[in-house]
Design a protein around this motif. Structure first.
Motif, mmCIF file in Angstrom:
data_model
loop_
_atom_site.group_PDB
_atom_site.id
_atom_site.type_symbol
_atom_site.label_atom_id
_atom_site.label_comp_id
_atom_site.label_asym_id
_atom_site.label_seq_id
_atom_site.Cartn_x
_atom_site.Cartn_y
_atom_site.Cartn_z
ATOM 1 N N HIS A 88 47.486 14.994 85.489
ATOM 2 C CA HIS A 88 47.684 16.386 85.912
ATOM 3 C C HIS A 88 48.713 16.409 87.040
ATOM 4 O O HIS A 88 48.461 15.918 88.141
ATOM 5 C CB HIS A 88 46.364 16.996 86.395
ATOM 6 C CG HIS A 88 46.526 18.353 87.007
ATOM 7 N ND1 HIS A 88 46.888 19.458 86.267
ATOM 8 C CD2 HIS A 88 46.419 18.770 88.296
ATOM 9 C CE1 HIS A 88 46.971 20.519 87.077
ATOM 10 N NE2 HIS A 88 46.705 20.119 88.307
ATOM 11 N N ASN A 89 49.898 16.918 86.736
ATOM 12 C CA ASN A 89 50.983 17.025 87.724
ATOM 13 C C ASN A 89 51.242 15.688 88.423
ATOM 14 O O ASN A 89 51.143 15.571 89.643
ATOM 15 C CB ASN A 89 50.671 18.107 88.748
ATOM 16 C CG ASN A 89 50.749 19.510 88.155
ATOM 17 O OD1 ASN A 89 51.273 19.697 87.054
ATOM 18 N ND2 ASN A 89 50.233 20.488 88.871
ATOM 19 N N GLU A 90 51.607 14.688 87.624
ATOM 20 C CA GLU A 90 51.819 13.337 88.152
ATOM 21 C C GLU A 90 53.251 12.862 87.893
ATOM 22 O O GLU A 90 53.495 11.700 87.575
ATOM 23 C CB GLU A 90 50.831 12.361 87.511
ATOM 24 C CG GLU A 90 49.367 12.654 87.779
ATOM 25 C CD GLU A 90 48.940 12.282 89.198
ATOM 26 O OE1 GLU A 90 49.802 11.904 90.007
ATOM 27 O OE2 GLU A 90 47.731 12.366 89.488
ATOM 28 N N GLU A 91 54.235 13.768 88.043
ATOM 29 C CA GLU A 91 55.618 13.417 87.736
ATOM 30 C C GLU A 91 56.147 12.288 88.619
ATOM 31 O O GLU A 91 57.039 11.544 88.211
ATOM 32 C CB GLU A 91 56.514 14.653 87.882
ATOM 33 C CG GLU A 91 56.570 15.224 89.287
ATOM 34 C CD GLU A 91 57.443 16.469 89.404
ATOM 35 O OE1 GLU A 91 57.837 17.006 88.348
ATOM 36 O OE2 GLU A 91 57.730 16.884 90.555
ATOM 37 N N CYS A 102 49.426 20.765 83.132
ATOM 38 C CA CYS A 102 50.519 20.412 84.038
ATOM 39 C C CYS A 102 51.487 21.583 84.232
ATOM 40 O O CYS A 102 51.790 22.322 83.291
ATOM 41 C CB CYS A 102 51.292 19.208 83.502
ATOM 42 S SG CYS A 102 50.364 17.660 83.577
ATOM 43 N N THR A 103 51.966 21.715 85.445
ATOM 44 C CA THR A 103 52.972 22.732 85.769
ATOM 45 C C THR A 103 54.257 22.088 86.294
ATOM 46 O O THR A 103 55.140 22.777 86.798
ATOM 47 C CB THR A 103 52.417 23.718 86.823
ATOM 48 O OG1 THR A 103 52.020 22.987 87.990
ATOM 49 C CG2 THR A 103 51.223 24.486 86.266
ATOM 50 N N ASP A 104 54.340 20.751 86.191
ATOM 51 C CA ASP A 104 55.538 20.048 86.665
ATOM 52 C C ASP A 104 56.178 19.307 85.491
ATOM 53 O O ASP A 104 55.977 19.667 84.323
ATOM 54 C CB ASP A 104 55.182 19.096 87.811
ATOM 55 C CG ASP A 104 54.281 17.952 87.356
ATOM 56 O OD1 ASP A 104 53.808 17.990 86.190
ATOM 57 O OD2 ASP A 104 54.046 17.026 88.141
ATOM 58 N N THR A 127 55.611 16.241 84.341
ATOM 59 C CA THR A 127 54.847 15.076 83.898
ATOM 60 C C THR A 127 55.113 14.761 82.427
ATOM 61 O O THR A 127 55.411 13.603 82.062
ATOM 62 C CB THR A 127 53.333 15.300 84.113
ATOM 63 O OG1 THR A 127 53.070 15.404 85.508
ATOM 64 C CG2 THR A 127 52.529 14.150 83.533
ATOM 65 N N LYS A 161 44.178 17.062 94.294
ATOM 66 C CA LYS A 161 45.138 16.057 93.866
ATOM 67 C C LYS A 161 45.556 15.155 95.029
ATOM 68 O O LYS A 161 45.787 15.625 96.138
ATOM 69 C CB LYS A 161 46.378 16.744 93.293
ATOM 70 C CG LYS A 161 47.399 15.780 92.681
ATOM 71 C CD LYS A 161 48.579 16.565 92.145
ATOM 72 C CE LYS A 161 49.604 15.616 91.542
ATOM 73 N NZ LYS A 161 50.151 14.667 92.519
#
Length: 439
Positions: free
Chosen positions: A69-72, A101-103, A105, A413
């Motif tokens: 989850h959002n781990e770019e 996810c909103t990034d 990833t 997070k």
């Protein structure tokens, strides 16, 4: 008449003090027996067993699964370390579940070479739900894999991880926890605390039980499960905040022992901020309470029905955190009551309190130093961490106390301050080995 009333009050108070003394002695015996059992089991980690024989000799097919989850910032490093495994590249696939996810990833994971599944469900956000959603699809596809390996997105994996897990499958192991090491053990006192905690648990809990024929537990990340078990379960069926512990207890209830591999190494990143650490460990404590509510009576029944040490040990695990913490608090309170109302001297009170505080805050550091020594880990970089370890463990006691009254289940997070690759870890390991050889 007044003297008669005083005599009655003293008599009543005397009976109450008798009850306090009886309670105190009972608590002392319960706590002492519990920790003696733990010490006896822990010693078995020092026994070196013969290697298990292989039941089959083949290279199995693996799914490496990464819920993210959002781990770019970090997911690419994990995919890279998995692609560089010393294992046939045709026998494993890397899957990333980009969960709400909103990034970037999903994009970064695809560019790194992973197969990406994107999931959006605002009502079911935990790792357990993401795993079940993904595995349900793979079961329907009848995907051609022998086992799954699950990682957190901020992990990096030793190049021999899959080779070590394949060996365990060949030995007949169905569920195996790998060795969860730390990427950033010397960042500050918080990351050092995590490292010392995990190193101690690996040696004196997981390995000790594996050597004894009891059951280790899954430890959040870096573990392997036979795909046949996932099919039998109909997916990943957990509902608590600690899906790893819940899955472990489900296996123990069925009389199935989990395995352990020291050679299957995964490196995990720990939070550097105290607020994040507090939130994370609070979530673990609440998850443990959820498991305790769901599985304590079931494990007690299993002990009664199956009469195995593995079930008994599982039962002791589930009552070994919060219930034992409450009993220890009651013991301390009983000492203060006897001091205030029954003539216990100040010296006796201090001795009785130190009898429990010293083991609680001093022994963990000594135990961790001993584990580092026997495992060949360099102690010098961790000296500050050893001295501050009681502070780390003490804060965990405060977390347990807080969660008795307020249970916050919000997921927060972990912020990644830098990008650590597997080459960085290997380079640090080489430098450490050279320093140890010089000494």
């Amino acid at each position: 008449m007044w003297d008669n009333k005083n005599r009655i009050k003293r008599k009543k108070r005397g009976k109450k003090m008798d009850y306090v003394y009886i309670l105190r002695e009972a608590l002392i015996w319960i706590i002492t027996i519990f920790w003696l059992y733990q010490i006896i089991v822990s010693v078995c980690s020092l026994v070196k067993l013969k290697e298990k024989p292989l039941k089959v000799n083949k290279n199995h097919r693996f799914m490496a699964i990464i819920p993210a989850h959002n781990e770019e910032t970090v997911v690419g490093n994990l995919v890279e370390s998995l692609k560089n495994q010393e294992y046939d590249k045709n026998l494993y696939d890397i899957y990333v579940i980009a969960d709400n996810c909103t990034d970037r990833t999903a994009r970064i994971a695809r560019e790194a070479g992973a197969i990406v599944y994107e999931r959006y469900d605002e009502t079911k956000k935990t790792k357990g739900y993401a795993l079940d959603w993904f595995l349900q699809q793979k079961i329907k596809e009848n995907a051609p894999y022998d086992a799954i390996c699950i990682f957190d997105a901020d992990n990096i994996v030793d190049k021999n991880f899959l080779k070590a897990m394949n060996k365990k499958l060949c030995q007949g192991e169905e569920v195996v926890q790998g060795y969860r090491d730390i990427k950033n053990p010397t960042d500050n006192w918080i990351t050092s605390g995590y490292a010392l905690f995990y190193w101690t648990m690996h040696k004196f809990y997981h390995l000790a039980r594996y050597n004894l024929g009891l059951s280790p537990l899954l430890n959040g990340t870096g573990f392997m499960v036979s795909f046949d078990i996932i099919k039998e379960n109909g997916g990943w069926k957990t509902v608590t905040l600690t899906e790893d512990i819940e899955f472990s207890l489900q296996r123990i209830l069925k009389g199935k022992r989990l395995g352990w591999s020291t050679e299957a190494i995964v490196y995990d990143e720990q939070p550097t901020g105290f607020a994040q650490s507090w939130s994370q460990r609070s979530r673990w404590t609440v998850g443990h309470m959820q498991c305790m509510k769901e599985y304590t009576s079931k494990l007690a029944e299993a002990v009664k029905d199956k009469k195995t040490m593995m079930n008994f040990d599982g039962f002791l695990y589930i009552i070994g955190s919060i219930p034992m913490f409450i009993l220890t608090l009651l013991l301390l309170v009983s000492n203060f009551v006897l001091y205030a109302m029954d003539g216990m001297t100040q010296a006796e009170l201090i001795i009785n309190i130190l009898r429990y505080l010293v083991p609680t805050f001093v022994l963990p550091s000594l135990t961790a130093a001993f584990v580092m020594w026997i495992d060949g880990k360099p102690i010098k970089p961790m000296i500050k961490g050893l001295f501050t370890y009681p502070l780390f463990m003490g804060s965990w006691l405060l977390i347990n106390f807080k969660c008795l009254f307020k249970r916050d289940t919000n997921w927060e997070k972990i912020t990644h301050n830098r990008s650590i690759k597997i080459d960085d870890v290997n380079e640090n390991a080489e430098e450490t080995i050279q320093e140890v050889e010089k000494v």
